[in-house]
Scaffold this active site. Structure first.
Site, PDB file in Angstrom:
ATOM      1  N   GLU A 245       1.050  -1.064  -0.077  1.00  0.00           N
ATOM      2  CA  GLU A 245       0.000  -0.072   0.055  1.00  0.00           C
ATOM      3  C   GLU A 245       0.984   1.281  -0.105  1.00  0.00           C
ATOM      4  OE1 GLU A 245      -3.527   2.027   2.641  1.00  0.00           O
ATOM      5  OE2 GLU A 245      -1.835   1.052   3.551  1.00  0.00           O
ATOM      6  N   HIS A 319     -11.230  -1.014   1.967  1.00  0.00           N
ATOM      7  CA  HIS A 319     -12.041  -0.884   3.353  1.00  0.00           C
ATOM      8  C   HIS A 319     -11.706   0.434   4.096  1.00  0.00           C
ATOM      9  CE1 HIS A 319      -7.639  -1.629   4.049  1.00  0.00           C
ATOM     10  NE2 HIS A 319      -7.683  -1.133   5.300  1.00  0.00           N
TER      11      HIS A 319
HETATM   12  O1  TEU Z   1      -4.174   2.957   5.621  1.00  0.00           O
HETATM   13  C1  TEU Z   1      -3.169   3.744   5.237  1.00  0.00           C
HETATM   14  C2  TEU Z   1      -3.750   5.163   5.311  1.00  0.00           C
HETATM   15  O2  TEU Z   1      -2.704   6.200   5.374  1.00  0.00           O
HETATM   16  C3  TEU Z   1      -4.939   5.455   5.932  1.00  0.00           C
HETATM   17  O3  TEU Z   1      -5.067   6.118   7.183  1.00  0.00           O
HETATM   18  C4  TEU Z   1      -5.640   6.357   4.581  1.00  0.00           C
HETATM   19  O4  TEU Z   1      -5.244   7.456   4.595  1.00  0.00           O
HETATM   20  C5  TEU Z   1      -7.124   6.729   5.218  1.00  0.00           C
HETATM   21  O5  TEU Z   1      -7.787   5.599   5.390  1.00  0.00           O
HETATM   22  C6  TEU Z   1      -7.810   7.312   4.147  1.00  0.00           C
HETATM   23  O6  TEU Z   1      -8.623   8.188   4.578  1.00  0.00           O
HETATM   24  C7  TEU Z   1      -3.822   1.764   6.371  1.00  0.00           C
HETATM   25  C8  TEU Z   1      -5.118   0.669   6.435  1.00  0.00           C
HETATM   26  O7  TEU Z   1      -5.589   0.318   5.004  1.00  0.00           O
HETATM   27  C9  TEU Z   1      -6.108   1.392   7.341  1.00  0.00           C
HETATM   28  O8  TEU Z   1      -6.957   0.823   7.376  1.00  0.00           O
HETATM   29  C10 TEU Z   1      -5.260   1.734   8.643  1.00  0.00           C
HETATM   30  O9  TEU Z   1      -6.231   2.481   9.382  1.00  0.00           O
HETATM   31  C11 TEU Z   1      -3.951   2.338   8.541  1.00  0.00           C
HETATM   32  O10 TEU Z   1      -3.050   1.928   7.451  1.00  0.00           O
HETATM   33  C12 TEU Z   1      -3.321   2.226   9.896  1.00  0.00           C
HETATM   34  O11 TEU Z   1      -2.667   0.812   9.922  1.00  0.00           O
END
Ligand code: TEU
Ligand code: CA
Length: 543
Positions: A245, A319
């Site tokens: 990601e 998600h």
């Molecule tokens: O998401 C990465 C992240 O930067 C998220 O905070 C994203 O920017 C935000 O959801 C957009 O609004 C990952 C995961 O996919 C997320 O579910 C986690 O909360 C986050 O990392 C922390 O582990």
């Protein structure tokens, strides 16, 4: 079935993301669980997917729904047991489905044994597993902000130190400068590979090379050396698929991440398309309308840029994102047509498609009273923006459009109680539209969105042009139509999508005049495209 021992098998694969808490509850506690997922594997096999990316099921206090891990080698009890997990891996594999685990390597939960030890004293060997800076209560080391609001530094009075966290204070960042930490993580990854897991999705992987003292989090100086080591030590197992990601990935970075020498990852999730409908300097809550020409240019940039040099992932939903049919389609009058159109646009491209649970049904966003949102990020933005004086209705409008809980409402299996998700009270409300939008009805309807996804997935496997073809954008200036071709020496594909609720005049290029129609969301007609119409045409090429 794909030969998953062969490098690059994932180029022919389609993956499905399961958000376990919301997929299927098996015991009536309102929380989706691993036995529930096992009971739905036949459904996933019918859909035709080759793998499941499982959002975290590890033991966790659930401050961030499992992205705060307290024990990487244990299952959160409400989710099931390690035996359930072993069974899931085996049952999935028996159906040709690989399990792809979510790896959260940037941070742990503050409840993790490592952090609990780290808190005990500055001299504890675990102290250096995290990132600490000396300070006084009123003077954090710098102004870095955490992703869910507030400072990225939290003070621990009895140590006289701050620890660093890019997300919630309950998610302290691991210290990747410490080789012992890295070794622990590599060993943990081996533990899951030995269990039969066939790949990993790497959470926020582009922030592990951070340099917080200089205010650098994303794309830090140590990122690629660290990834190279991670890959060498943990992933170069034959066949493993890895997807990082990377919100900060541009094309040049993605070439390196997904380089063909397998030195880093199989592919990354990049978000340039997802960022197009927000203010460039703002946050996702600061919404602007999507310009179709911008989306098309972005697609062209990535499709042409990575061709032969790396590999794309293809996604519109996950998600963390609102439901795509509510975002770029029409979730009322043309819900069915626009959901199919968006799927056509995406699945015609080069890359590995990811389908997020419920996307294949055209599930939509939800509106809840603010107290009913479970997501920490949503609660933070509400508190912050109302405190700074934004009108609450305005903040709520952004939340309705953008909250992560839009994607997290329970999967809609049937028109029965709680959409067939649970016999008990679901942890997050079921979208009230489950009586109109559910798996059971769509399985019985050959014109359903679900049936359409199944066809798209099957087509990718039948025609190599989906994997190999070069991408050419047609009608580049149109703000209404998204049209492109894919071509190899022997095959060509034409993808035609109307992004509006109007009828738009359109003639196919002469080269496709006699092409076979593979799939579409309306019966074919000439001269115009109806609201949200999408068609896929195919033709062999003369040598
Ligand atoms: O998401 C990465 C992240 O930067 C998220 O905070 C994203 O920017 C935000 O959801 C957009 O609004 C990952 C995961 O996919 C997320 O579910 C986690 O909360 C986050 O990392 C922390 O582990
Ligand atoms: Ca349960």
């Amino acid at each position: 079935m794909l030969d998953k021992k062969k490098w690059g098998w994932w180029r022919d694969a389609v993956f499905y993301q399961v958000y376990p808490k919301s997929f299927q509850d098996s015991n009536g506690d309102g929380i989706g669980d691993i036995p529930g997922i096992i009971s739905r594997l036949d459904y996933l096999q019918q859909l035709g997917v080759d793998g499941v990316w499982l959002s975290p099921v590890y033991d966790s206090p659930q401050v961030d729904n499992g992205y705060d891990i307290a024990d990487y080698r244990a299952i959160w009890p409400p989710m099931g047991t390690m035996e359930d997990m072993d069974r899931l891996i085996a049952e999935a594999r028996a159906r040709g489905i690989s399990i792809i685990m979510d790896l959260v390597l940037n941070h742990t939960s503050d409840q993790h044994a490592w952090f609990q030890r780290a808190l005990q004293s500055r001299d504890d060997p675990y102290h250096d597993y995290y990132i600490w800076r000396d300070g006084t209560p009123d003077a954090p080391p710098n102004g870095l902000r955490a992703s869910f609001g507030g400072s990225a530094w939290t003070y621990v009075p009895h140590l006289g130190q701050y620890y660093f966290h890019q997300f919630a204070p309950q998610q302290p960042d691991l210290n990747w400068d410490n080789p012992t930490v890295r070794r622990e993580l590599y060993d943990m990854i081996r533990f899951w590979v030995d269990k039969g897991v066939e790949g990993f999705r790497l959470d926020v992987i582009d922030v592990i090379g951070k340099d917080p003292d200089r205010g650098v989090t994303c794309n830090g100086p140590k990122l690629h050396p660290l990834l190279d080591e991670l890959s060498r030590e943990a992933f170069r197992e034959e066949g493993l698929v890895t997807v990082g990601e990377a919100w900060g990935a541009d094309l040049e970075r993605a070439k390196r991440y997904s380089a063909l020498d397998a030195s880093e990852l199989s592919m990354v999730f990049q978000f340039q398309h997802i960022l197009l409908d927000q203010l460039p300097e703002g946050e996702k809550w600061d919404m602007v309308p999507l310009r179709l020409t911008a989306l098309k240019r972005c697609a062209e940039h990535w499709q042409q840029g990575l061709h032969g040099q790396g590999w794309n992932s293809l996604f519109l939903d996950n998600h963390d994102l609102p439901r795509i049919v509510s975002r770029w389609g029409d979730d009322t009058t043309y819900r069915v047509q626009s959901a199919k159109m968006l799927a056509t646009m995406l699945h015609g491209m080069e890359g590995t498609p990811y389908v997020y649970q419920g996307e294949e049904l055209g599930m939509t966003n939800i509106r809840l009273p603010i107290q009913a949102y479970a997501d920490a990020e949503t609660q933070c933005v509400y508190a912050e923006r109302v405190a700074r004086g934004d009108p609450p209705e305005e903040v709520m409008a952004s939340i309705y459009a953008r909250s992560r809980d839009n994607a997290r409402t329970p999967m809609q299996w049937s028109a029965e109680k709680n959409a067939g998700f649970s016999q008990g009270d679901p942890w997050l409300p079921v979208n009230p539209n489950y009586r109109e939008i559910n798996v059971q009805d769509q399985l019985a309807d050959p014109n359903s969105i679900l049936a359409y996804y199944r066809s798209l997935i099957a087509l990718r496997k039948r025609y190599p042009v989906f994997r190999d073809g070069t991408f050419t954008l047609l009608e580049p200036e149109s703000e209404k139509l998204f049209v492109y071709t894919r071509q190899t020496d022997t095959e060509q594909l034409l993808v035609v999508c109307n992004f509006t609720g109007e009828t738009v005049p359109y003639e196919r290029p002469a080269a496709f005049a006699r092409a076979e129609r593979l799939l579409g969301n309306y019966d074919p007609a000439g001269g115009a495209l109806r609201p949200y119409e999408a068609q896929l045409y195919y033709q062999r090429r003369q040598a």
